[in-house]
Design a protein around this motif. Structure first.
Motif, PDB file in Angstrom:
ATOM      1  N   SER A  85       0.824  -1.214   0.000  1.00  0.00           N
ATOM      2  CA  SER A  85       0.000   0.000   0.000  1.00  0.00           C
ATOM      3  C   SER A  85       0.854   1.259   0.000  1.00  0.00           C
ATOM      4  O   SER A  85       0.533   2.239  -0.672  1.00  0.00           O
ATOM      5  CB  SER A  85      -0.907   0.023   1.233  1.00  0.00           C
ATOM      6  OG  SER A  85      -1.815  -1.046   1.191  1.00  0.00           O
ATOM      7  N   ALA A  86       1.957   1.221   0.762  1.00  0.00           N
ATOM      8  CA  ALA A  86       2.826   2.395   0.856  1.00  0.00           C
ATOM      9  C   ALA A  86       3.448   2.707  -0.503  1.00  0.00           C
ATOM     10  O   ALA A  86       3.512   3.869  -0.918  1.00  0.00           O
ATOM     11  CB  ALA A  86       3.914   2.151   1.904  1.00  0.00           C
ATOM     12  N   THR A  87       3.890   1.670  -1.207  1.00  0.00           N
ATOM     13  CA  THR A  87       4.475   1.861  -2.536  1.00  0.00           C
ATOM     14  C   THR A  87       3.449   2.457  -3.485  1.00  0.00           C
ATOM     15  O   THR A  87       3.727   3.412  -4.210  1.00  0.00           O
ATOM     16  CB  THR A  87       4.963   0.508  -3.091  1.00  0.00           C
ATOM     17  OG1 THR A  87       5.861  -0.064  -2.147  1.00  0.00           O
ATOM     18  CG2 THR A  87       5.665   0.674  -4.422  1.00  0.00           C
ATOM     19  N   LEU A  88       2.228   1.894  -3.468  1.00  0.00           N
ATOM     20  CA  LEU A  88       1.185   2.355  -4.379  1.00  0.00           C
ATOM     21  C   LEU A  88       0.780   3.799  -4.077  1.00  0.00           C
ATOM     22  O   LEU A  88       0.602   4.604  -4.990  1.00  0.00           O
ATOM     23  CB  LEU A  88      -0.041   1.438  -4.286  1.00  0.00           C
ATOM     24  CG  LEU A  88       0.182  -0.001  -4.758  1.00  0.00           C
ATOM     25  CD1 LEU A  88      -1.050  -0.837  -4.487  1.00  0.00           C
ATOM     26  CD2 LEU A  88       0.537  -0.026  -6.237  1.00  0.00           C
ATOM     27  N   ALA A  89       0.662   4.123  -2.781  1.00  0.00           N
ATOM     28  CA  ALA A  89       0.294   5.488  -2.409  1.00  0.00           C
ATOM     29  C   ALA A  89       1.362   6.457  -2.911  1.00  0.00           C
ATOM     30  O   ALA A  89       1.051   7.525  -3.451  1.00  0.00           O
ATOM     31  CB  ALA A  89       0.126   5.600  -0.891  1.00  0.00           C
ATOM     32  N   GLY A  90       2.632   6.055  -2.768  1.00  0.00           N
ATOM     33  CA  GLY A  90       3.733   6.884  -3.260  1.00  0.00           C
ATOM     34  C   GLY A  90       3.652   7.073  -4.764  1.00  0.00           C
ATOM     35  O   GLY A  90       3.825   8.176  -5.277  1.00  0.00           O
ATOM     36  N   GLN A  91       3.356   5.992  -5.471  1.00  0.00           N
ATOM     37  CA  GLN A  91       3.253   6.066  -6.931  1.00  0.00           C
ATOM     38  C   GLN A  91       2.085   6.960  -7.348  1.00  0.00           C
ATOM     39  O   GLN A  91       2.189   7.716  -8.309  1.00  0.00           O
ATOM     40  CB  GLN A  91       3.068   4.666  -7.521  1.00  0.00           C
ATOM     41  CG  GLN A  91       4.335   3.823  -7.446  1.00  0.00           C
ATOM     42  CD  GLN A  91       4.113   2.381  -7.850  1.00  0.00           C
ATOM     43  OE1 GLN A  91       2.985   1.965  -8.108  1.00  0.00           O
ATOM     44  NE2 GLN A  91       5.190   1.610  -7.897  1.00  0.00           N
ATOM     45  N   ALA A  92       0.976   6.867  -6.600  1.00  0.00           N
ATOM     46  CA  ALA A  92      -0.195   7.678  -6.914  1.00  0.00           C
ATOM     47  C   ALA A  92       0.136   9.158  -6.774  1.00  0.00           C
ATOM     48  O   ALA A  92      -0.234   9.976  -7.619  1.00  0.00           O
ATOM     49  CB  ALA A  92      -1.361   7.302  -6.000  1.00  0.00           C
ATOM     50  N   SER A 118      -3.779   5.013   6.963  1.00  0.00           N
ATOM     51  CA  SER A 118      -2.650   5.944   6.978  1.00  0.00           C
ATOM     52  C   SER A 118      -1.939   6.008   5.629  1.00  0.00           C
ATOM     53  O   SER A 118      -1.485   7.077   5.225  1.00  0.00           O
ATOM     54  CB  SER A 118      -1.673   5.609   8.111  1.00  0.00           C
ATOM     55  OG  SER A 118      -1.018   4.403   7.859  1.00  0.00           O
ATOM     56  N   THR A 119      -1.835   4.870   4.901  1.00  0.00           N
ATOM     57  CA  THR A 119      -1.237   4.950   3.566  1.00  0.00           C
ATOM     58  C   THR A 119      -2.152   5.741   2.631  1.00  0.00           C
ATOM     59  O   THR A 119      -1.675   6.533   1.818  1.00  0.00           O
ATOM     60  CB  THR A 119      -0.989   3.548   2.972  1.00  0.00           C
ATOM     61  OG1 THR A 119      -2.119   2.726   3.221  1.00  0.00           O
ATOM     62  CG2 THR A 119       0.238   2.904   3.582  1.00  0.00           C
ATOM     63  N   MET A 120      -3.491   5.553   2.772  1.00  0.00           N
ATOM     64  CA  MET A 120      -4.420   6.340   1.951  1.00  0.00           C
ATOM     65  C   MET A 120      -4.304   7.816   2.310  1.00  0.00           C
ATOM     66  O   MET A 120      -4.352   8.679   1.437  1.00  0.00           O
ATOM     67  CB  MET A 120      -5.859   5.836   2.155  1.00  0.00           C
ATOM     68  CG  MET A 120      -6.905   6.573   1.342  1.00  0.00           C
ATOM     69  SD  MET A 120      -6.617   6.536  -0.451  1.00  0.00           S
ATOM     70  CE  MET A 120      -7.401   4.997  -0.929  1.00  0.00           C
TER      71      MET A 120
END
Lengths: 254, 250
Positions: A69-76, A91-93
Motif C-alpha cells: 500500500s505504501a508503494t502504491l500510495a507513493g506512486q499515486a 494511513s497509507t491512503m
C-alpha cells in the motif's frame, strides 16, 4: 555512416516510445482501459471484481497493479497513470490524500484482521502465537512501512514476543510466499491471505487480533483518465455483489 | 553528438540526486543504528565477496584461459550465465538450490540442521553468485592477453608450476585481477534483487544498503534519497582511490 544509422535508430526508438505513451494517455475511444492500484492483500478479490466489471462493461479492459500500500500510495502521489487506488489501511491512503492524489477523498469498503500462518503440516510444531518466542523458530513479517508490518509489530508487542523476525518482507504476499514454500516456520498475514492460500498453510489465531482491525479505503485518483469507469468500479466494490465477493474471501464489512 | 547524449543521460540522474538530497540530514542519518548496520553489512559482505572471487574465481579464470580441455567453451558459457540473469531470477534459483527445502539446502538441513536463508552467509552467497562472472571474465582476459609464453620460459628455467603461477603469471595479470576485484566489489555493493529474494531483509543481519534504501522508499523518500547519496559517495570514493593507485589509465 554506420554510426549515423545507429544514432537515427536510437532516435526512432525514443520517439516511438514517446508517442506510444501519448496514445496511452488519450485512449478514450474503443477498448477503454481502467487502471486500478490495489494493496497486495486484495490480489484475489480485485482480480475477481475486475473480471465482473469487464463482463458488465464489454470492451473495457481493467488493468490491476498489486503492491505494498505504501508503494502504491507513493506512486499515486507521483502521478502514476492510474484511475483508482485501494489500500490496506487508512494511513497509507492518508499519505495519498495529503499528496493531493485523491481529490474527492476515500471510502472504506472492507476490514481485515491478522492471523499467524504456518506451512502445511506445521513442521516446526507451533501451537500458539507465544511459540514465536521459542528458540529456533524463524518467522517473517512485513516491513514497518507496510500496513501489515505496522499492525504485525503492534500485535507482537501486545503479546510480548521478544524474539526478532528472520526477515522483513516488503508486502504481505511475500510473507505468505515464504511460509507457503516452507522457507519460514511462521508468518503474520491477513486472514484473507490465509483463506486464499488454502491448503498451503494452516492458521493459528493471534490473541487480541480483533483489537487491530484494518480499514480498507478506496478512492479515485486526481490523474483519472476514465472518470465514469472509475466511479463504476468503485460502485461495484461497494455494491452487494462486491461485498459478497469480499466476504467470501474473509474480509469484514466496515 | 550521440556521445554527448549518452554522457548527459548518464550524468543527469546523478546530478539530480546530489541536488535533490537534503544534505543536512546526512550526519543525523549516518548516526542511526539502522544505517550503520546496513553500511557495516554492505562493507562486510562486499569484502567477503571479493575475497571469495579471488580465492576460487582466479583458479577458474586460469583454467579457462590456459588449460585446453574438452567442454571448455561450454563451461565458459555456463559461467557467464549469471551475468545476464536478472538478479531476482538468481535469487529464485539460489532459493531452489540452497533454500531450506532446496536441492542442496534440504540435504544440508537434514544432515546438520543448518539453514542458509536469512543469514549474512546467504547475503554473501547471493553476492558471490552475481559478482563472480564479472571477476572471472576480467581475470581470464588478463591471463589470456599476457600469454602463455612467459610461463613456458619460466618453466624451462626450472620453475615449478606453482612458482610459475605465483612469480610470473599472477604479477603479469595483476592489473586485470584488480580490475576484476573492483567490478566484483561494485556489483556486490549494488546487489539487491538476489539478496532480498534469497537472503531476506532484516536490519543487522541481512539488510544491505540497497535493501534499506528500498525499504525506506516506501516510508520516507527523503531518507531513501539521502541513503542513496551515501552509497553513491562510498562507491565514488573507493573507485576513485583504486583508480589512483591501480587502475591508472595510460
Amino acid at each position: 555512416m554506420r554510426r549515423r544509422a545507429a544514432f537515427a535508430l536510437v532516435l526512432v526508438v525514443l520517439a516511438g516510445g514517446m508517442t506510444s505513451c501519448g496514445d496511452d494517455a488519450a485512449s478514450t475511444d474503443a477498448g477503454a482501459e481502467l487502471t486500478v492500484l490495489a494493496a497486495a492483500s486484495l490480489t484475489e478479490t480485485f482480480t475477481e471484481l475486475a473480471t465482473a466489471f469487464e463482463e458488465a462493461n464489454p470492451g473495457v479492459d481493467v488493468r490491476l497493479a498489486f503492491d505494498s500500500s505504501a508503494t502504491l500510495a507513493g506512486q499515486a502521489v507521483q502521478g502514476a497513470p492510474a484511475d483508482v487506488l485501494a489500500t490496506a489501511d487508512t494511513s497509507t491512503m492518508q499519505a495519498a490524500v495529503d499528496g493531493d492524489a485523491v481529490p474527492d477523498g476515500p471510502t472504506t469498503f472492507a476490514t481485515n484482521v491478522m492471523t499467524l500462518v504456518v506451512p502445511a503440516g506445521n513442521p516446526a510444531g507451533i501451537t500458539s502465537f507465544a511459540d514465536l518466542d521459542r528458540p529456533g523458530v524463524d518467522y517473517v513479517v512485513c516491513v514497518a512501512t507496510a500496513p501489515c508490518g505496522k499492525v504485525g509489530a503492534s500485535l507482537l508487542a501486545a503479546n510480548e514476543i521478544g524474539s526478532d523476525p528472520a526477515s522483513l518482507e516488503t508486502d504481505v504476499k511475500a510473507v505468505l510466499a515464504k511460509v507457503a514454500a516452507d522457507e519460514a516456520d511462521a508468518g503474520l498475514v491477513y486472514v484473507t491471505d490465509a483463506t486464499a492460500a488454502g491448503d498451503d498453510v494452516e492458521s493459528i489465531e493471534i490473541p487480541q487480533a480483533d483489537s487491530q482491525v484494518l480499514q480498507y479505503p478506496i478512492g479515485i485518483l486526481e490523474q483519472v483518465r476514465e472518470p465514469a469507469l472509475a466511479q463504476g468500479f468503485v460502485a461495484l466494490v461497494l455494491s452487494d455483489r462486491g461485498r459478497a465477493i469480499l466476504a467470501d474471501a474473509g474480509f469484514g464489512t466496515p | 553528438m550521440p556521445a554527448a547524449l549518452a554522457a548527459v543521460f548518464l550524468v543527469v540522474p546523478l546530478v539530480a540526486l546530489v541536488v535533490d538530497t537534503p544534505w543536512s540530514d546526512l550526519w543525523t542519518l549516518l548516526g542511526t543504528r539502522e544505517v550503520r548496520d546496513a553500511l557495516r553489512i554492505s562493507a562486510l559482505t562486499s569484502a567477503a565477496t571479493v575475497g571469495i572471487c579471488v580465492l576460487v574465481g582466479t583458479p577458474l579464470a586460469w583454467l579457462l584461459a590456459r588449460v585446453d580441455f574438452p567442454g571448455r567453451s561450454v563451461l565458459r558459457a555456463l559461467v557467464v550465465v549469471p551475468l545476464v540473469l536478472p538478479p531476482v531470477v538468481a535469487g529464485v534459483a539460489l532459493a531452489s538450490a540452497l533454500g531450506r527445502n532446496g536441492l542442496v539446502g534440504g540435504t544440508l538441513r537434514d544432515l546438520t540442521g543448518l539453514t542458509i536463508p536469512f543469514t549474512m552467509t546467504a547475503v554473501v552467497i547471493a553476492h558471490a553468485f552475481v559478482a563472480m562472472p564479472f571477476f572471472v571474465l576480467a581475470v581470464e582476459g588478463a591471463f589470456r592477453s599476457t600469454g602463455a609464453g612467459y610461463d613456458a620460459v619460466a618453466a624451462t628455467l626450472g620453475a615449478g608450476r606453482w612458482t610459475t603461477f605465483r612469480r610470473v603469471t599472477l604479477p603479469l595479470a595483476l592489473p586485470g585481477l584488480l580490475a576484476g576485484c573492483a567490478l566484483a566489489w561494485a556489483r556486490s555493493l549494488g546487489e539487491f534483487g538476489a539478496t532480498i529474494t534469497f537472503a531476506g531483509n532484516f536490519p543487522g543481519t541481512t539488510q544491505t544498503m540497497p535493501s534499506l534504501i528500498y525499504t525506506e522508499l516506501q516510508g520516507d523518500v527523503e531518507v531513501a534519497r539521502t541513503l542513496s547519496l551515501i552509497l553513491l559517495l562510498v562507491s565514488v570514493l573507493v573507485l576513485g582511490a583504486m583508480r589512483e593507485r591501480w587502475l591508472r589509465v595510460p
